[in-house]
Motif scaffolding. Structure first.
Motif, PDB file in Angstrom:
ATOM      1  N   ALA A   1       0.818  -1.222   0.000  1.00 13.33           N
ATOM      2  CA  ALA A   1       0.000   0.000   0.000  1.00 13.33           C
ATOM      3  C   ALA A   1       0.846   1.263   0.000  1.00 13.33           C
ATOM      4  N   THR A   2       1.977   1.241   0.683  1.00 15.77           N
ATOM      5  CA  THR A   2       2.794   2.445   0.836  1.00 15.77           C
ATOM      6  C   THR A   2       3.965   2.520  -0.129  1.00 15.77           C
ATOM      7  N   GLY A   3       4.336   1.380  -0.712  1.00 17.61           N
ATOM      8  CA  GLY A   3       5.488   1.367  -1.597  1.00 17.61           C
ATOM      9  C   GLY A   3       6.814   1.301  -0.861  1.00 17.61           C
ATOM     10  N   ARG A   4       6.761   1.145   0.438  1.00 18.79           N
ATOM     11  CA  ARG A   4       7.994   1.025   1.226  1.00 18.79           C
ATOM     12  C   ARG A   4       8.409  -0.444   1.314  1.00 18.79           C
ATOM     13  N   PRO A   5       9.711  -0.705   1.406  1.00 21.50           N
ATOM     14  CA  PRO A   5      10.173  -2.095   1.481  1.00 21.50           C
ATOM     15  C   PRO A   5       9.594  -2.815   2.696  1.00 21.50           C
ATOM     16  N   VAL A   6       9.198  -4.059   2.498  1.00 27.01           N
ATOM     17  CA  VAL A   6       8.628  -4.823   3.600  1.00 27.01           C
ATOM     18  C   VAL A   6       9.645  -4.999   4.720  1.00 27.01           C
ATOM     19  N   GLU A   7      10.915  -5.014   4.377  1.00 30.47           N
ATOM     20  CA  GLU A   7      11.943  -5.170   5.403  1.00 30.47           C
ATOM     21  C   GLU A   7      11.939  -3.980   6.370  1.00 30.47           C
ATOM     22  N   ASP A   8      11.578  -2.792   5.873  1.00 30.05           N
ATOM     23  CA  ASP A   8      11.477  -1.620   6.756  1.00 30.05           C
ATOM     24  C   ASP A   8      10.381  -1.834   7.797  1.00 30.05           C
ATOM     25  N   PHE A   9       9.280  -2.448   7.372  1.00 29.79           N
ATOM     26  CA  PHE A   9       8.191  -2.738   8.308  1.00 29.79           C
ATOM     27  C   PHE A   9       8.592  -3.844   9.283  1.00 29.79           C
ATOM     28  N   ARG A  10       9.310  -4.836   8.789  1.00 31.01           N
ATOM     29  CA  ARG A  10       9.759  -5.906   9.687  1.00 31.01           C
ATOM     30  C   ARG A  10      10.690  -5.368  10.767  1.00 31.01           C
ATOM     31  N   LYS A  11      11.565  -4.478  10.357  1.00 31.49           N
ATOM     32  CA  LYS A  11      12.489  -3.869  11.320  1.00 31.49           C
ATOM     33  C   LYS A  11      11.718  -3.049  12.356  1.00 31.49           C
ATOM     34  N   ALA A  12      10.762  -2.258  11.885  1.00 37.39           N
ATOM     35  CA  ALA A  12       9.959  -1.435  12.793  1.00 37.39           C
ATOM     36  C   ALA A  12       9.157  -2.307  13.752  1.00 37.39           C
ATOM     37  N   ALA A  13       8.702  -3.455  13.287  1.00 35.66           N
ATOM     38  CA  ALA A  13       7.877  -4.347  14.113  1.00 35.66           C
ATOM     39  C   ALA A  13       8.653  -4.921  15.290  1.00 35.66           C
ATOM     40  N   ARG A  14       9.978  -4.894  15.209  1.00 34.45           N
ATOM     41  CA  ARG A  14      10.794  -5.452  16.292  1.00 34.45           C
ATOM     42  C   ARG A  14      11.110  -4.437  17.389  1.00 34.45           C
ATOM     43  N   ASP A  15      10.770  -3.182  17.158  1.00 34.99           N
ATOM     44  CA  ASP A  15      11.090  -2.118  18.124  1.00 34.99           C
ATOM     45  C   ASP A  15       9.915  -1.916  19.086  1.00 34.99           C
ATOM     46  N   ARG A  16       9.896  -2.681  20.153  1.00 33.77           N
ATOM     47  CA  ARG A  16       8.779  -2.648  21.103  1.00 33.77           C
ATOM     48  C   ARG A  16       8.569  -1.252  21.684  1.00 33.77           C
ATOM     49  N   GLU A  17       9.669  -0.597  22.030  1.00 34.00           N
ATOM     50  CA  GLU A  17       9.563   0.717  22.683  1.00 34.00           C
ATOM     51  C   GLU A  17       8.954   1.756  21.745  1.00 34.00           C
ATOM     52  N   ALA A  18       9.433   1.787  20.496  1.00 34.79           N
ATOM     53  CA  ALA A  18       8.904   2.753  19.529  1.00 34.79           C
ATOM     54  C   ALA A  18       7.431   2.482  19.221  1.00 34.79           C
ATOM     55  N   LEU A  19       7.045   1.218  19.245  1.00 31.99           N
ATOM     56  CA  LEU A  19       5.660   0.861  18.942  1.00 31.99           C
ATOM     57  C   LEU A  19       4.716   1.191  20.091  1.00 31.99           C
ATOM     58  N   GLY A  20       5.246   1.278  21.298  1.00 28.95           N
ATOM     59  CA  GLY A  20       4.398   1.557  22.452  1.00 28.95           C
ATOM     60  C   GLY A  20       3.569   0.369  22.872  1.00 28.95           C
TER      61      GLY A  20
ATOM     62  N   LYS B   1       4.311  10.830   4.305  1.00 33.07           N
ATOM     63  CA  LYS B   1       5.352  11.113   5.291  1.00 33.07           C
ATOM     64  C   LYS B   1       5.419  10.075   6.408  1.00 33.07           C
ATOM     65  N   SER B   2       4.413   9.215   6.485  1.00 33.98           N
ATOM     66  CA  SER B   2       4.365   8.249   7.580  1.00 33.98           C
ATOM     67  C   SER B   2       5.453   7.197   7.420  1.00 33.98           C
ATOM     68  N   SER B   3       6.227   6.994   8.477  1.00 29.17           N
ATOM     69  CA  SER B   3       7.255   5.954   8.468  1.00 29.17           C
ATOM     70  C   SER B   3       6.622   4.640   8.890  1.00 29.17           C
ATOM     71  N   PRO B   4       7.277   3.499   8.641  1.00 28.96           N
ATOM     72  CA  PRO B   4       6.763   2.229   9.124  1.00 28.96           C
ATOM     73  C   PRO B   4       6.514   2.244  10.633  1.00 28.96           C
ATOM     74  N   ASP B   5       7.394   2.919  11.372  1.00 29.89           N
ATOM     75  CA  ASP B   5       7.191   3.032  12.825  1.00 29.89           C
ATOM     76  C   ASP B   5       5.878   3.735  13.128  1.00 29.89           C
ATOM     77  N   ASP B   6       5.604   4.823  12.387  1.00 29.51           N
ATOM     78  CA  ASP B   6       4.369   5.587  12.612  1.00 29.51           C
ATOM     79  C   ASP B   6       3.137   4.732  12.346  1.00 29.51           C
ATOM     80  N   VAL B   7       3.170   3.987  11.241  1.00 24.83           N
ATOM     81  CA  VAL B   7       2.015   3.189  10.853  1.00 24.83           C
ATOM     82  C   VAL B   7       1.740   2.094  11.883  1.00 24.83           C
ATOM     83  N   LEU B   8       2.785   1.369  12.267  1.00 24.53           N
ATOM     84  CA  LEU B   8       2.600   0.268  13.214  1.00 24.53           C
ATOM     85  C   LEU B   8       2.245   0.784  14.603  1.00 24.53           C
TER      86      LEU B   8
END
Length: 387
Positions: free
Chosen positions: A177-196, A218-225
Motif C-alpha cells: 500500500a505504501t510502496g515502502r520495502p517490507v523489510e522496513d516494516f519488519r524492522k519497525a515491528a521489532r522495536d517494542r519501545e517505539a511501537l508503544g 510522510k508516515s514511516s513504518p514506525d508511525d504506521v505500526l
C-alpha cells in the motif's frame, strides 16, 4: 523793540524746536513699528506656509498608507493563475481555515491569508477542510488553491487490515500500500519501545489491530505500526481487557492468545463465544486436555490451511497444541473486537469439541461427546474432499 518782545521771539523759537523734533521722532517710531509688523507678518506667513507643507506631507503619507490599508482590507493581495511547481501542504487535525491560510502563505502557495479565507468562504468550504496532505503549487490564486484542498484529493493511502491476519501478512499489505520495502516494516515491528506495546505484549503479533487506516506519504513504518498499537489499546480499554482477564483467571496476553485462536477457528461471528468456551473447558479440565487446534500448528510451521496433515502434527514447534498442553506462547494472528469480546465472555456450555463441518457455508457444530466428534470429523472430510 523792547526786551519783552525779544524774549517772546526767542521763546517762540525755543518752543517750536521741541515740537518739530517730537513730530520727526514720532514719524520715525511709526516707521520702525511698521517695519517690525511687516517682518513679523512675513515670519508668521512663512511659519504658516511651513506648517501647511508639513501638515500636507503628514496627511499625504498617512493618506497613502491609509489608502493601502483600506485597499488591502477591501481587496487583499492575491496571485493570479494556477501557479507553478509543487508544494506538499499538510492540514493538521482541528486547524481552522485561517490557520490553514497561514500555512499556505508561509509555503508561498497564496499571497495573503485574507485572500484564501475569502475564497474558501465564497466557495462554502470553510468547514470541509480535513486533515491530511495535499499537493498544491506556488504562487496560486487563492480561488485556484481551494479546489485542491478537497478531501478527495488527499495524498493518504487507505489501508484496511482485516481481522485474523498474521503479522507477516499485515506487513506485506502495508508494504504494498505504501510502496515502502517490507523489510522496513519488519524492522519497525521489532522495536517494542517505539511501537508503544503494552507491558504484557512480548511482540507485535496479536496487537496490530485490524481496522482501516489512512497512511500519509510522510508516515514511516514506525508511525504506521504505532498507530495500529494505539488503536489496539483503545479497543482493549473499551473491552476492559485487563480487569476482565482477571475474572476469567487469565493474563491479558493469554486472553489475546485465546482471542487469536477464536478468530482463526470460528466459522462466523456467532460461533466465537462457543469456540471460546471449548478452549476454556479444555484448559480448565482435570486432567487438562490438549487444545488440538490446527490453526496453531499451521502458524508454527509458517503455513496456511484449515487442517494439518498427519506429518504436520508431528511438528516440534511450541505452537503445536496437539503435542503440548496449554496455550501457545502468544497470539497466532491479530484478532478483532468480536474475538476479543468472546475470549473475555465465553458462552455457557459443556462443549469440548467443535468441527467446521462445511467450510464453504461456515457451518460449525459443537459437542461434548468424543464419539460425536468423530462423526463430525467424517462430515468435514466428506465436505472438504468434495470441495
Amino acid at each position: 523793540m523792547n526786551d519783552l518782545d525779544l524774549d517772546s521771539l526767542l521763546g517762540a523759537e525755543d518752543d517750536e524746536g521741541p515740537r518739530r523734533r517730537s513730530r520727526v521722532s514720532s514719524r520715525s517710531s511709526r516707521s520702525r513699528s511698521r517695519r517690525r509688523q511687516r517682518r513679523q507678518k512675513r515670519k508668521g506667513f512663512l511659519a504658516f506656509f511651513v506648517a501647511v507643507i508639513i501638515i500636507a506631507g503628514v496627511l499625504g503619507v498617512g493618506g497613502y498608507y491609509g489608502y493601502n490599508w483600506i485597499r488591502d482590507v477591501a481587496v487583499p493581495k492575491d496571485f493570479t493563475g494556477q501557479g507553478s511547481g509543487e508544494v506538499l501542504v499538510e492540514i493538521k487535525a482541528g486547524q481552522s481555515a485561517t490557520e490553514v491560510a497561514q500555512t499556505l502563505v508561509e509555503q508561498g502557495v497564496v499571497a495573503s491569508e485574507r485572500a484564501f479565507v475569502n475564497a474558501i468562504g465564497a466557495a462554502g468550504k470553510s468547514a470541509s477542510l480535513q486533515p491530511g496532505e495535499y499537493k498544491l503549487r506556488k504562487g496560486m490564486a487563492a480561488s485556484s488553491a481551494v479546489p485542491l484542498l478537497d478531501p478527495k484529493r488527499r495524498l493518504q493511502t487507505t489501508v484496511t487490515v482485516r481481522e485474523g491476519l498474521r503479522l507477516s501478512q499485515v506487513l506485506e499489505q502495508l508494504s504494498t500500500a505504501t510502496g515502502r520495502p517490507v523489510e522496513d516494516f519488519r524492522k519497525a515491528a521489532r522495536d517494542r519501545e517505539a511501537l508503544g506495546l503494552p507491558a504484557y505484549a512480548r511482540r507485535l503479533e496479536g496487537f496490530a489491530f485490524p481496522a482501516t487506516y489512512e497512511v500519509s506519504p510522510k508516515s514511516s513504518p514506525d508511525d504506521v505500526l504505532a498507530a495500529m498499537v494505539t488503536r489496539y489499546k483503545r479497543a482493549a480499554a473499551d473491552a476492559d481487557l485487563v480487569a476482565k482477564a482477571k475474572r476469567v483467571g487469565r493474563t491479558p496476553l493469554e486472553v489475546m492468545t485465546i482471542a487469536s485462536i477464536v478468530q482463526a477457528e470460528s466459522g462466523s461471528e456467532q460461533d466465537m463465544p462457543k469456540v471460546s468456551r471449548v478452549i476454556y473447558n479444555r484448559l480448565n479440565r482435570t486432567p487438562q486436555m490438549r487444545l488440538q487446534m490446527d490453526s496453531t500448528v499451521m502458524y508454527g510451521l509458517g503455513k496456511f490451511g484449515i487442517a494439518a496433515t498427519h506429518e504436520e502434527l508431528k511438528s516440534k514447534s511450541p505452537y503445536n497444541t496437539y503435542a503440548r498442553l496449554g496455550l501457545p506462547p502468544g497470539p497466532i494472528g491479530n484478532p478483532g473486537d468480536h474475538a476479543i469480546k468472546a475470549a473475555l465472555e465465553p458462552a455457557d456450555g459443556t462443549w469440548l469439541f467443535f468441527v467446521t463441518t462445511d467450510p464453504k457455508r461456515h457451518i460449525t457444530k459443537f459437542t461434548d461427546s468424543e464419539a460425536e466428534f468423530f462423526k463430525l470429523a467424517e462430515e468435514f472430510n466428506k465436505n472438504h474432499g468434495a470441495g
